[in-house]
Design a protein around this motif. Structure first.
Motif, PDB file in Angstrom:
ATOM      1  N   ILE A 122      35.246  48.322  37.212  1.00  0.00           N
ATOM      2  CA  ILE A 122      36.218  47.256  37.457  1.00  0.00           C
ATOM      3  C   ILE A 122      36.420  47.229  38.963  1.00  0.00           C
ATOM      4  O   ILE A 122      36.871  48.207  39.556  1.00  0.00           O
ATOM      5  N   LEU A 123      36.053  46.129  39.597  1.00  0.00           N
ATOM      6  CA  LEU A 123      35.973  46.065  41.049  1.00  0.00           C
ATOM      7  C   LEU A 123      37.217  45.507  41.737  1.00  0.00           C
ATOM      8  O   LEU A 123      37.228  45.372  42.954  1.00  0.00           O
ATOM      9  N   VAL A 124      38.246  45.164  40.964  1.00  0.00           N
ATOM     10  CA  VAL A 124      39.493  44.664  41.545  1.00  0.00           C
ATOM     11  C   VAL A 124      40.669  45.431  40.947  1.00  0.00           C
ATOM     12  O   VAL A 124      40.601  45.899  39.817  1.00  0.00           O
ATOM     13  N   ALA A 125      41.731  45.536  41.716  1.00  0.00           N
ATOM     14  CA  ALA A 125      42.933  46.233  41.271  1.00  0.00           C
ATOM     15  C   ALA A 125      43.928  45.229  40.697  1.00  0.00           C
ATOM     16  O   ALA A 125      43.849  44.027  40.972  1.00  0.00           O
ATOM     17  N   ASN A 126      44.851  45.728  39.917  1.00  0.00           N
ATOM     18  CA  ASN A 126      45.913  44.897  39.377  1.00  0.00           C
ATOM     19  C   ASN A 126      46.707  44.280  40.528  1.00  0.00           C
ATOM     20  O   ASN A 126      46.991  44.937  41.524  1.00  0.00           O
ATOM     21  N   ARG A 127      47.022  43.008  40.395  1.00  0.00           N
ATOM     22  CA  ARG A 127      47.795  42.228  41.372  1.00  0.00           C
ATOM     23  C   ARG A 127      47.052  41.984  42.691  1.00  0.00           C
ATOM     24  O   ARG A 127      47.642  41.641  43.699  1.00  0.00           O
ATOM     25  N   GLU A 128      45.739  42.147  42.694  1.00  0.00           N
ATOM     26  CA  GLU A 128      44.937  41.908  43.894  1.00  0.00           C
ATOM     27  C   GLU A 128      44.554  40.430  43.976  1.00  0.00           C
ATOM     28  O   GLU A 128      44.231  39.803  42.976  1.00  0.00           O
ATOM     29  N   MET A 129      44.583  39.889  45.198  1.00  0.00           N
ATOM     30  CA  MET A 129      44.128  38.518  45.412  1.00  0.00           C
ATOM     31  C   MET A 129      42.616  38.480  45.247  1.00  0.00           C
ATOM     32  O   MET A 129      41.907  39.351  45.746  1.00  0.00           O
ATOM     33  N   VAL A 130      42.128  37.487  44.510  1.00  0.00           N
ATOM     34  CA  VAL A 130      40.692  37.330  44.318  1.00  0.00           C
ATOM     35  C   VAL A 130      40.276  35.948  44.775  1.00  0.00           C
ATOM     36  O   VAL A 130      41.059  35.006  44.744  1.00  0.00           O
ATOM     37  N   GLY A 131      39.027  35.848  45.191  1.00  0.00           N
ATOM     38  CA  GLY A 131      38.479  34.579  45.645  1.00  0.00           C
ATOM     39  C   GLY A 131      37.571  33.971  44.592  1.00  0.00           C
ATOM     40  O   GLY A 131      37.188  34.624  43.628  1.00  0.00           O
ATOM     41  N   TYR A 132      37.214  32.730  44.813  1.00  0.00           N
ATOM     42  CA  TYR A 132      36.300  32.047  43.911  1.00  0.00           C
ATOM     43  C   TYR A 132      34.967  32.785  43.891  1.00  0.00           C
ATOM     44  O   TYR A 132      34.431  33.133  44.936  1.00  0.00           O
ATOM     45  N   ASP A 133      34.463  33.055  42.715  1.00  0.00           N
ATOM     46  CA  ASP A 133      33.162  33.696  42.498  1.00  0.00           C
ATOM     47  C   ASP A 133      33.128  35.160  42.948  1.00  0.00           C
ATOM     48  O   ASP A 133      32.061  35.739  43.068  1.00  0.00           O
ATOM     49  N   GLN A 134      34.296  35.767  43.174  1.00  0.00           N
ATOM     50  CA  GLN A 134      34.349  37.191  43.515  1.00  0.00           C
ATOM     51  C   GLN A 134      34.055  38.013  42.270  1.00  0.00           C
ATOM     52  O   GLN A 134      34.530  37.703  41.179  1.00  0.00           O
ATOM     53  N   ILE A 135      33.266  39.066  42.416  1.00  0.00           N
ATOM     54  CA  ILE A 135      32.917  39.911  41.269  1.00  0.00           C
ATOM     55  C   ILE A 135      34.152  40.716  40.857  1.00  0.00           C
ATOM     56  O   ILE A 135      34.773  41.373  41.681  1.00  0.00           O
ATOM     57  N   LEU A 136      34.486  40.630  39.560  1.00  0.00           N
ATOM     58  CA  LEU A 136      35.618  41.354  39.019  1.00  0.00           C
ATOM     59  C   LEU A 136      35.195  42.619  38.275  1.00  0.00           C
ATOM     60  O   LEU A 136      35.793  43.668  38.432  1.00  0.00           O
ATOM     61  N   VAL A 137      34.138  42.476  37.438  1.00  0.00           N
ATOM     62  CA  VAL A 137      33.736  43.568  36.544  1.00  0.00           C
ATOM     63  C   VAL A 137      32.219  43.621  36.463  1.00  0.00           C
ATOM     64  O   VAL A 137      31.551  42.589  36.455  1.00  0.00           O
ATOM     65  N   ARG A 138      31.707  44.855  36.391  1.00  0.00           N
ATOM     66  CA  ARG A 138      30.266  45.067  36.181  1.00  0.00           C
ATOM     67  C   ARG A 138      30.089  45.536  34.738  1.00  0.00           C
ATOM     68  O   ARG A 138      30.734  46.478  34.306  1.00  0.00           O
ATOM     69  N   VAL A 139      29.201  44.857  34.007  1.00  0.00           N
ATOM     70  CA  VAL A 139      28.983  45.136  32.582  1.00  0.00           C
ATOM     71  C   VAL A 139      27.513  45.461  32.353  1.00  0.00           C
ATOM     72  O   VAL A 139      26.630  44.711  32.754  1.00  0.00           O
ATOM     73  N   ARG A 140      27.262  46.591  31.695  1.00  0.00           N
ATOM     74  CA  ARG A 140      25.896  46.986  31.324  1.00  0.00           C
ATOM     75  C   ARG A 140      25.636  46.493  29.915  1.00  0.00           C
ATOM     76  O   ARG A 140      26.409  46.764  29.004  1.00  0.00           O
ATOM     77  N   PRO A 141      24.544  45.756  29.707  1.00  0.00           N
ATOM     78  CA  PRO A 141      24.252  45.226  28.359  1.00  0.00           C
ATOM     79  C   PRO A 141      24.000  46.322  27.341  1.00  0.00           C
ATOM     80  O   PRO A 141      23.639  47.408  27.643  1.00  0.00           O
TER      81      PRO A 141
END
Length: 143
Positions: free
Chosen positions: A124-143
């Motif tokens: 999980i690449l963002v913290a709770n209450r963190e400002m995020v931008g358009y198309d910013q990666i939030l989570v990495r998921v392995r299939p």
């Protein structure tokens, strides 16, 4: 939209890394463009390049088959539905396509972010209450 909302929007855009932003509601249209000066310190640049090369090598080996969930908008990321609530996802969780992984608040609207992938939450690449931008990666998921 009242003046208080417009001032909040201007402050949010100014505090973010965005260089431009447009919003339209009915006949009202707002557009912001910020010219940012960047000062480069050569010593810091060299160090950052070395770190980035090492990180890229490690990431390439680990994440060759990972999918990334990105933010569809600019706003504030929340990892749970309530302030003290259980997070929607945690590292190691198995998630399904369509499962809510977080919320992005934009213009006082809470937008549920659903996973377009099924798999295991690697990071999980963002913290709770963190400002995020358009198309910013939030989570990495392995299939």
């Amino acid at each position: 939209m009242d003046i208080k909302d417009i001032i909040t929007l201007i402050q949010t855009v100014s505090d973010s890394k965005l260089s431009s932003f447009e919003y339209q509601e009915g006949d009202t249209r707002l557009a912001f463009q910020i010219e940012r000066e960047t000062a480069v310190n050569p010593a810091k640049t060299v160090v950052m390049e070395e770190i980035d090369q090492n990180t890229v090598k490690a990431d390439t080996e680990e994440s060759t088959e990972c999918n990334y969930i990105t933010s569809p908008m600019v706003g504030t990321f929340y990892c749970s539905a309530t302030e003290d609530g259980k997070p929607f996802i945690e590292v190691g969780d198995v998630i399904n396509k369509g499962q809510v992984i977080g919320i992005v608040e934009a213009m006082k609207l809470m937008n549920e972010i659903e996973s377009p992938y099924s798999g295991v939450v690697e990071e999980i690449l963002v913290a709770n209450r963190e400002m995020v931008g358009y198309d910013q990666i939030l989570v990495r998921v392995r299939p």
